[in-house]
Design a protein around this motif. Structure first.
Motif, mmCIF file in Angstrom:
data_model
loop_
_atom_site.group_PDB
_atom_site.id
_atom_site.type_symbol
_atom_site.label_atom_id
_atom_site.label_comp_id
_atom_site.label_asym_id
_atom_site.label_seq_id
_atom_site.Cartn_x
_atom_site.Cartn_y
_atom_site.Cartn_z
ATOM 1 N N SER A 168 -119.219 29.898 18.571
ATOM 2 C CA SER A 168 -120.356 28.817 18.409
ATOM 3 C C SER A 168 -121.048 29.022 17.201
ATOM 4 O O SER A 168 -121.994 28.107 16.861
ATOM 5 N N LEU A 171 -118.735 27.317 13.662
ATOM 6 C CA LEU A 171 -117.767 26.479 14.239
ATOM 7 C C LEU A 171 -116.581 26.298 13.228
ATOM 8 O O LEU A 171 -115.533 25.920 13.475
ATOM 9 N N GLN A 468 -127.659 25.718 15.697
ATOM 10 C CA GLN A 468 -126.824 24.954 15.275
ATOM 11 C C GLN A 468 -126.420 24.165 16.980
ATOM 12 O O GLN A 468 -126.809 24.831 17.892
ATOM 13 N N ASN A 470 -123.453 21.907 18.899
ATOM 14 C CA ASN A 470 -122.068 21.687 18.758
ATOM 15 C C ASN A 470 -121.909 20.565 19.714
ATOM 16 O O ASN A 470 -122.038 20.833 20.972
ATOM 17 N N ASN A 483 -120.467 20.105 14.497
ATOM 18 C CA ASN A 483 -121.656 20.855 14.253
ATOM 19 C C ASN A 483 -122.730 20.456 13.669
ATOM 20 O O ASN A 483 -122.526 19.643 12.446
#
Length: 489
Positions: A168, A171, A468, A470, A483
């Motif tokens: 994660s 990515l 971030q 995702n 992302n």
């Protein structure tokens, strides 16, 4: 000599005691002043007594400016987060500002002697930059994230057994892959997405459900050693309707069987033990706490009993009208148990605090600390810190703050694409999707922020630092794992 004169000696003693008394009075007055000062009391230039409240400020990301104004605009000050302020009792508006980010704003009543921690504001960039890290020609199956938010598991499109594992936090890094062993599912099983049940807290094992023509099949997938994955139906020789991990362990389970028996099962020696009968739904917490709904023993055929089990003893919490769906959950906050029960056929849910202790008392009652009124509630969930309890029906919410004993009611507009996919983002925010985009919203319904595209029904997935985001997003051809940076560079 004065000390030989009785009159002078008495006068000296009298003056000495008067001095002691005056010093004691001065110390007492000083202590009172310090006590009131520590409680926030003060005196303004006009001689009016007022009381301050203490406010702690922080934000994500940090170093945001906070503009603070009161109701009549007589107070206007700007400070930087990670600061602490003493404010006179009043209603204040706090506006968090940072270059490159959208503002965050809310109003609060600051009460004298109270402590307000405005440390949860989450600032969203004005411009979102999204990168495509993995493209799929068709929709993947199961897409889920581990509890520590470090791993994303993807069931590859048009496959029942092939999976990818993404980091994660990065990515763009090439994913690892694994394949489930042959024979884990019946021969000829149709290719379809697995349904997530829950992850183990070891972030390695995940309990999933596969809906076959003959009924649900439950698997425990070991992403690090796939050959150790297990079909629970065949392992225990049972056909459960519902399965949950016991104490989040991949080796211990609670199950509801077709005859409505609630059982516990352990992988070691295939131990199976009956827990309750007539069970239609349940929620487990830890190793020995179960909240369940049973038709057994109800005083009316149109009612069911909400029971809580603790230390192998069962306690009646409340009778509920029978319905298709029940809202059940329990968690600990500030070392106290909070239990929520409700039925979709009613227009309210009930919150109890330490119900077992109350039932064990002389009065043998379970006082309701809060009735949450919401038409036909279908879901309930605790925030990541367990402070907030969200009761939901579609896009209608009633959220209870157990720390402040306060309730908020609101409707999310535009409505969530898939209300059943709404989850807590963290300790203070809910997240889902609306009109095909990620939506995050504060617990009280304020600061609604629309982010980047997402496939409705799938989950937004933040990394472990919330830097971030995702998502599985629609693409021109198929779908993509994307992302998005939540920080302005």
């Amino acid at each position: 000599m004065d000390f030989l004169d009785p009159k002078k000696r008495k006068a000296h003693v009298r003056r000495l005691y008067i001095g002691y008394l005056l010093v004691a009075i001065a110390i007492g007055l000083g202590a009172v002043v310090l006590l009131f000062a520590s409680s926030g009391y003060g005196v303004d230039r006009s001689g009016n007594v007022f009381q301050n409240g203490l406010v702690f400020l922080a934000s994500t990301p940090d170093s945001a400016q906070v503009k603070i104004t009161n109701a009549d605009k007589s107070f206007d000050e700007t400070v930087v987060t990670s600061d602490r302020l003493e404010l006179k009792a009043d209603t204040y508006t706090f506006q968090y500002l940072k270059q490159g980010y959208k503002p965050w704003q809310n109003s609060f009543d600051i009460k004298g002697g109270s402590i307000e921690r405005l440390v949860y504001p989450f600032l969203v960039p004005e411009t979102l930059k999204t990168d495509v890290d993995e493209a799929y020609p068709a929709a993947p199956g199961l897409v889920t994230q581990s509890p520590d938010r470090r791993t994303i598991l993807v069931q590859q499109p048009d496959s029942l057994t092939n999976f990818q594992v993404f980091d994660s936090n990065d990515l763009a890094k090439a994913p690892t892959t694994f394949t489930l062993p042959a024979g884990l599912l019946p021969a000829g099983a149709a290719v379809k997405p697995f349904q997530l049940v829950e992850w183990s807290t070891n972030n390695r094992h995940v309990l999933v459900r596969y809906d076959s023509d003959s009924g649900p099949i439950f698997l425990v997938i070991d992403r690090e050693n796939p050959v150790e994955s297990r079909n629970l139906n065949t392992y225990f020789g049972l056909n459960p309707k519902k399965v949950a991990l016991r104490d989040k362990s991949q080796n211990k389970f609670y199950m509801i069987l077709p005859d409505q028996r609630l059982i516990s099962a352990e992988v070691d020696n295939k131990v199976v033990r009956d827990e309750a009968v007539g069970v239609v739904d349940f929620k487990a917490h830890g190793d020995d706490n179960i909240l369940y709904v049973t038709s057994a023993g109800a005083t009316d055929p149109a009612k069911v009993r909400a029971m809580v089990r603790q230390d192998n003893k069962d306690y009646l919490v409340r009778e509920l009208p029978a319905g298709e769906t029940y809202v059940l959950d329990l968690a600990q906050y500030s070392n106290r148990w909070y239990v929520v029960v409700g039925s979709s056929t009613a227009n309210e849910a009930y919150v109890y605090r330490d119900p077992v202790l109350a039932l064990q008392s002389v009065n043998n009652t379970t006082p309701t600390i809060r009735t949450i009124r919401l038409d036909h509630p279908t879901r309930v969930s605790f925030s990541a810190t367990s402070r907030f309890i969200a009761v939901q029906n579609g896009s209608n919410f009633a959220v209870y703050d157990s720390e402040k004993d306060r309730q908020y009611k609101y409707t999310v507009n535009p409505n969530f694409d898939d209300p059943s996919a709404v989850r807590w983002m963290d300790g203070h925010r809910l997240m889902g999707s609306t009109e095909g985009k990620v939506l995050i919203i504060d617990f009280d319904g304020t600061n609604q922020q629309t982010l980047n595209p997402i496939v409705p029904g799938t989950q937004p997935m933040f990394d472990d630092n919330f830097e971030q985001l995702n998502t599985l997003a629609p693409a021109t051809s198929g779908q993509s794992l994307t992302n998005t940076s939540m920080r302005v560079q």
